[in-house]
Design an enzyme around this catalytic site. Structure first.
Site, PDB file in Angstrom:
ATOM      1  N   ASP A 228      58.587 -18.763   8.719  1.00  0.00           N
ATOM      2  CA  ASP A 228      58.241 -18.723  10.142  1.00  0.00           C
ATOM      3  C   ASP A 228      57.278 -19.876  10.456  1.00  0.00           C
ATOM      4  O   ASP A 228      56.244 -20.028   9.787  1.00  0.00           O
ATOM      5  CB  ASP A 228      57.578 -17.375  10.480  1.00  0.00           C
ATOM      6  CG  ASP A 228      57.314 -17.209  11.961  1.00  0.00           C
ATOM      7  OD1 ASP A 228      58.113 -16.531  12.626  1.00  0.00           O
ATOM      8  OD2 ASP A 228      56.313 -17.769  12.456  1.00  0.00           O
ATOM      9  N   ILE A 229      57.630 -20.690  11.446  1.00  0.00           N
ATOM     10  CA  ILE A 229      56.785 -21.823  11.825  1.00  0.00           C
ATOM     11  C   ILE A 229      55.504 -21.296  12.468  1.00  0.00           C
ATOM     12  O   ILE A 229      55.550 -20.495  13.405  1.00  0.00           O
ATOM     13  CB  ILE A 229      57.510 -22.763  12.793  1.00  0.00           C
ATOM     14  CG1 ILE A 229      58.815 -23.277  12.156  1.00  0.00           C
ATOM     15  CG2 ILE A 229      56.612 -23.942  13.185  1.00  0.00           C
ATOM     16  CD1 ILE A 229      59.656 -24.136  13.083  1.00  0.00           C
ATOM     17  N   ASN A 236      55.244 -25.713  21.642  1.00  0.00           N
ATOM     18  CA  ASN A 236      56.084 -25.786  22.841  1.00  0.00           C
ATOM     19  C   ASN A 236      55.244 -25.977  24.096  1.00  0.00           C
ATOM     20  O   ASN A 236      55.598 -26.750  24.995  1.00  0.00           O
ATOM     21  CB  ASN A 236      56.928 -24.509  22.977  1.00  0.00           C
ATOM     22  CG  ASN A 236      58.172 -24.552  22.120  1.00  0.00           C
ATOM     23  OD1 ASN A 236      58.736 -25.615  21.893  1.00  0.00           O
ATOM     24  ND2 ASN A 236      58.599 -23.415  21.631  1.00  0.00           N
ATOM     25  N   ASP A 245      62.299 -28.209  19.896  1.00  0.00           N
ATOM     26  CA  ASP A 245      63.628 -28.209  19.276  1.00  0.00           C
ATOM     27  C   ASP A 245      63.683 -29.177  18.100  1.00  0.00           C
ATOM     28  O   ASP A 245      64.283 -28.883  17.057  1.00  0.00           O
ATOM     29  CB  ASP A 245      64.692 -28.589  20.301  1.00  0.00           C
ATOM     30  CG  ASP A 245      64.902 -27.516  21.355  1.00  0.00           C
ATOM     31  OD1 ASP A 245      64.379 -26.401  21.172  1.00  0.00           O
ATOM     32  OD2 ASP A 245      65.579 -27.800  22.354  1.00  0.00           O
ATOM     33  N   GLU A 271      61.927 -19.223  15.746  1.00  0.00           N
ATOM     34  CA  GLU A 271      61.375 -20.162  14.769  1.00  0.00           C
ATOM     35  C   GLU A 271      61.429 -19.616  13.352  1.00  0.00           C
ATOM     36  O   GLU A 271      60.693 -20.051  12.470  1.00  0.00           O
ATOM     37  CB  GLU A 271      59.929 -20.515  15.140  1.00  0.00           C
ATOM     38  CG  GLU A 271      58.942 -19.365  15.089  1.00  0.00           C
ATOM     39  CD  GLU A 271      58.826 -18.603  16.403  1.00  0.00           C
ATOM     40  OE1 GLU A 271      57.750 -18.037  16.658  1.00  0.00           O
ATOM     41  OE2 GLU A 271      59.812 -18.590  17.174  1.00  0.00           O
TER      42      GLU A 271
END
Length: 351
Positions: A228-229, A236, A245, A271
């Site tokens: 998971d980022i 964002n 993206d 993500e």
């Protein structure tokens, strides 16, 4: 990371009406859009409408996961769900149906050609029989010449028809090959995430079931991880969804490049990435993921147009391994819990 309950398929929200009640669904979709602060633009409204109608279990499960704990799905989340689930399914179904219909028609053509060939052969055999009989009854040179001339004309006619049938069959064969390739591409597209080019969630569901069955049958190790980022929403917010993206693509491609020889990497959604590592113990899996984690954290990313530094991007990992009696849900839940612990302990960790 949002909480989820993968073990409960009831996460898919039941429809509030029947499928012939579109006005109610539309009104509910507008209410949902307003409540969550997402303008009812075509892509986002389509997601809310599908959610209200309860017509996609996968979509509803994802929405419920995003809304767990009182969180609100963003426009980005909804647009991603529209492209990943609704549009991908629709386009895949249409392409597959067209290819299937094309193949059906081409096979009917082949059957027609075969029937024509058989009829031509049957007529030719009849003509030969008649000519043989006529030759045996011929009493003059003129009669023999007449029979031979008839046989030559019949032979030329059959050759012409056979050549035409052969050419038609070659064309049909080429079209069948083209349609089969189109069908294969359509099926591959169904299993591919359009944004990152990685395997998608549908592929993951098939792959994890196969990996679990193999581990159980042959009593071999298997590890599973969720990546998971970290702080992706803030990326964002700072740089916009286009840069978000690009970061998704970078992270997914990096993980895949490091692990493709060991297993499969899929974009699970948002993500998050799901990693299946067959025949690998949890200790080895964590060592591999530590290397991946360090590589991502060490990259210095900049925006492609302005060369503005994005800063460090980090990823957290939660790892579990197959144990006797595990199914997809229990394996996923343990990895998800480990991911939660990695996030709670400061992120950029493998747990």
């Amino acid at each position: 990371m949002s909480a989820r309950s993968t073990a409960k398929s009831a996460a898919a929200r039941p429809a509030s009406g029947t499928n012939d009640d579109p006005f109610r669904f539309a009104a509910e979709a507008l209410s949902l859009a307003e409540a969550h602060g997402t303008p009812p633009e075509p892509d986002t409204f389509k997601v809310w409408y599908t959610y209200a109608a309860g017509s996609s279990l996968v979509l509803n499960e994802r929405i419920e996961s995003l809304m767990a704990g009182g969180a609100k799905p963003s426009v980005y989340d909804l647009s991603a769900l529209n492209g990943e689930i609704i549009e991908a399914d629709t386009n895949g179904d249409i392409a597959r149906m067209q290819a299937d219909e094309g193949l059906r028609k081409e096979m009917e053509e082949v059957q027609t050609f075969i029937r024509s060939y058989l009829q031509t052969t049957e007529r030719y055999e009849g003509a030969i029989d008649n000519a043989t009989k006529s030759l045996s009854e011929a009493s003059t040179a003129a009669e023999v010449e007449t029979v031979i001339a008839l046989m030559i004309r019949e032979n030329q006619r059959v050759r012409a028809q056979t050549q035409q049938l052969s050419a038609s069959l070659r064309e049909t064969q080429e079209e069948i090959i083209r349609l089969q390739d189109k069908l294969s591409q359509s099926r591959r597209a169904e299993m591919q995430d359009p944004m990152t080019g990685l395997n998608n969630r549908r592929f993951f569901q098939h792959a994890i079931a196969s990996a679990l069955a193999h581990a159980e049958t042959f009593r071999q190790p298997m590890s599973f991880a969720i990546a998971d980022i970290d702080h992706f929403k803030s990326v964002n917010d700072r740089f916009g969804h286009q840069i978000g993206d690009e970061i998704l693509k970078f992270v997914g491609t990096f993980i895949n490049s490091k692990l493709k020889e060991h297993g499969t990497v899929s974009r699970y959604g948002g993500e998050e990435f799901a990693i299946i590592l067959p025949n690998i113990t949890i200790e080895t899996a964590r060592a591999l993921l530590e290397d991946v984690k360090e590589g991502i954290a060490g990259a210095r990313l900049v925006t492609s147009k302005t060369n503005k530094p994005i800063g460090t991007v980090t990823v957290s990992f939660g790892v579990s391994n197959w144990a006797d009696g595990d199914d997809i849900d229990t394996l996923f839940e343990r990895a998800d819990q480990q991911l939660y612990e990695a996030k709670s302990a400061g992120r950029n960790l493998v747990r």
